[in-house]
Motif scaffolding. Structure first.
Motif, short mmCIF file in Angstrom:
data_model
loop_
_atom_site.label_atom_id
_atom_site.label_comp_id
_atom_site.label_asym_id
_atom_site.label_seq_id
_atom_site.Cartn_x
_atom_site.Cartn_y
_atom_site.Cartn_z
N SER A 181 64.07 0.01 59.76
CA SER A 181 62.69 0.23 59.32
C SER A 181 61.88 1.10 60.30
CB SER A 181 61.99 -1.11 59.10
OG SER A 181 61.91 -1.82 60.32
N HIS A 182 62.48 1.47 61.43
CA HIS A 182 61.76 2.27 62.43
C HIS A 182 61.40 3.64 61.84
CE1 HIS A 182 60.92 4.43 66.15
NE2 HIS A 182 60.77 3.24 66.71
N GLN A 183 60.20 4.09 62.13
CA GLN A 183 59.72 5.35 61.58
C GLN A 183 60.62 6.53 61.93
OE1 GLN A 183 55.65 6.32 62.56
NE2 GLN A 183 55.76 8.31 61.56
N SER A 184 61.13 6.60 63.14
CA SER A 184 62.00 7.72 63.54
C SER A 184 63.29 7.73 62.71
CB SER A 184 62.35 7.63 65.02
OG SER A 184 61.19 7.80 65.80
N HIS A 185 63.86 6.56 62.46
CA HIS A 185 65.06 6.48 61.64
C HIS A 185 64.75 6.89 60.20
CE1 HIS A 185 67.84 4.14 58.97
NE2 HIS A 185 68.71 4.84 59.68
N GLN A 186 63.68 6.35 59.66
CA GLN A 186 63.29 6.67 58.28
C GLN A 186 63.05 8.17 58.11
OE1 GLN A 186 63.02 4.60 55.55
NE2 GLN A 186 64.03 3.09 56.83
N GLU A 187 62.37 8.78 59.06
CA GLU A 187 62.09 10.22 58.97
C GLU A 187 63.37 11.04 59.12
OE1 GLU A 187 59.05 11.00 61.86
OE2 GLU A 187 57.49 10.04 60.63
N PHE A 188 64.28 10.63 60.01
CA PHE A 188 65.53 11.37 60.17
C PHE A 188 66.35 11.31 58.88
CE2 PHE A 188 69.94 11.97 61.47
CZ PHE A 188 69.83 13.16 62.17
N VAL A 189 66.41 10.16 58.26
CA VAL A 189 67.15 10.01 57.01
C VAL A 189 66.53 10.87 55.92
CG1 VAL A 189 67.73 8.39 55.15
CG2 VAL A 189 68.08 7.73 57.53
N GLU A 190 65.21 10.81 55.77
CA GLU A 190 64.54 11.55 54.70
C GLU A 190 64.58 13.06 54.92
OE1 GLU A 190 63.11 10.69 51.73
OE2 GLU A 190 64.06 8.76 52.13
N ASN A 191 64.26 13.49 56.14
CA ASN A 191 64.09 14.92 56.41
C ASN A 191 65.36 15.65 56.79
OD1 ASN A 191 61.32 14.56 55.97
ND2 ASN A 191 60.98 14.04 58.11
N ARG A 192 66.33 14.94 57.30
CA ARG A 192 67.57 15.59 57.73
C ARG A 192 68.77 15.07 56.95
NH1 ARG A 192 67.11 17.93 62.80
NH2 ARG A 192 68.95 19.07 62.15
N GLY A 193 68.94 13.76 56.93
CA GLY A 193 70.11 13.19 56.26
C GLY A 193 70.20 13.53 54.79
N LYS A 194 69.13 13.35 54.06
CA LYS A 194 69.14 13.61 52.62
C LYS A 194 69.19 15.10 52.30
CE LYS A 194 67.08 9.30 51.11
NZ LYS A 194 65.97 8.66 50.37
N VAL A 195 68.91 15.94 53.28
CA VAL A 195 68.90 17.38 53.09
C VAL A 195 70.22 18.02 53.55
CG1 VAL A 195 67.76 19.52 53.78
CG2 VAL A 195 66.39 17.47 53.31
N GLU A 196 70.76 17.54 54.67
CA GLU A 196 71.89 18.22 55.30
C GLU A 196 73.24 17.51 55.16
OE1 GLU A 196 70.67 20.03 59.20
OE2 GLU A 196 68.87 18.82 58.79
N VAL A 197 73.23 16.25 54.79
CA VAL A 197 74.46 15.48 54.64
C VAL A 197 74.92 15.55 53.18
CG1 VAL A 197 75.48 13.17 54.77
CG2 VAL A 197 73.93 13.95 56.57
N VAL A 198 76.20 15.90 52.99
CA VAL A 198 76.72 16.00 51.62
C VAL A 198 77.61 14.82 51.23
CG1 VAL A 198 76.57 18.51 51.54
CG2 VAL A 198 78.68 17.45 52.34
N LYS A 199 78.09 14.08 52.21
CA LYS A 199 78.94 12.91 51.96
C LYS A 199 78.70 11.93 53.09
CE LYS A 199 83.47 11.90 50.34
NZ LYS A 199 84.68 12.49 49.85
N PHE A 200 78.65 10.63 52.75
CA PHE A 200 78.19 9.64 53.73
C PHE A 200 78.84 8.28 53.48
CE2 PHE A 200 75.08 6.25 54.58
CZ PHE A 200 74.80 6.48 55.92
N GLN A 201 79.22 7.61 54.55
CA GLN A 201 79.72 6.24 54.46
C GLN A 201 79.18 5.46 55.65
OE1 GLN A 201 81.97 4.45 52.22
NE2 GLN A 201 81.02 2.86 53.42
N GLU A 202 78.56 4.35 55.37
CA GLU A 202 78.03 3.49 56.42
C GLU A 202 78.87 2.22 56.48
OE1 GLU A 202 74.00 0.99 56.78
OE2 GLU A 202 73.71 3.15 56.70
#
Length: 103
Positions: A74-95
């Motif tokens: 829930s940390h703002q830095s994590h949320q922003e990284f996911v929204e602004n970078r992960g959802k834009v630059e990652v094409v395949k993902f597994q957690e």
């Protein structure tokens, strides 16, 4: 009672060539941004070497408790990284998130 750690791993492919400057920038930015979150321990950037895996890179980190893991998510830095970078630059993902079974 022994406290168990949570090991969080995220494996991914980027929309850029593996050895591109854009890939290097994503990995470096991820390390700087995510490892700066106070509850994150043992942050690592990983490069896949096994031909058995379909993912190129990974981030790995540990949390001392479920509360720390929840705080990270829930940390703002994590949320922003996911929204602004992960959802834009990652094409395949597994957690994969695991509780340690150290005895």
């Amino acid at each position: 009672m022994e406290t168990k750690r949570i090991k969080h791993t995220a494996f991914f492919n980027l929309k850029y060539p593996v050895d591109s400057p854009e890939t290097e920038r994503f990995l470096q930015d991820g390390k700087e941004i995510l490892s700066d979150i106070p509850v994150v321990n043992q942050f690592e950037v990983l490069r896949q070497v096994s031909p058995k895996s379909e993912y190129d890179f990974g981030f790995s980190m540990e949390f001392n408790s479920q509360a720390d893991y929840d705080a990270y998510n829930s940390h703002q830095s994590h949320q922003e990284f996911v929204e602004n970078r992960g959802k834009v630059e990652v094409v395949k993902f597994q957690e994969i998130d695991c509780l340690t079974l150290d005895q």
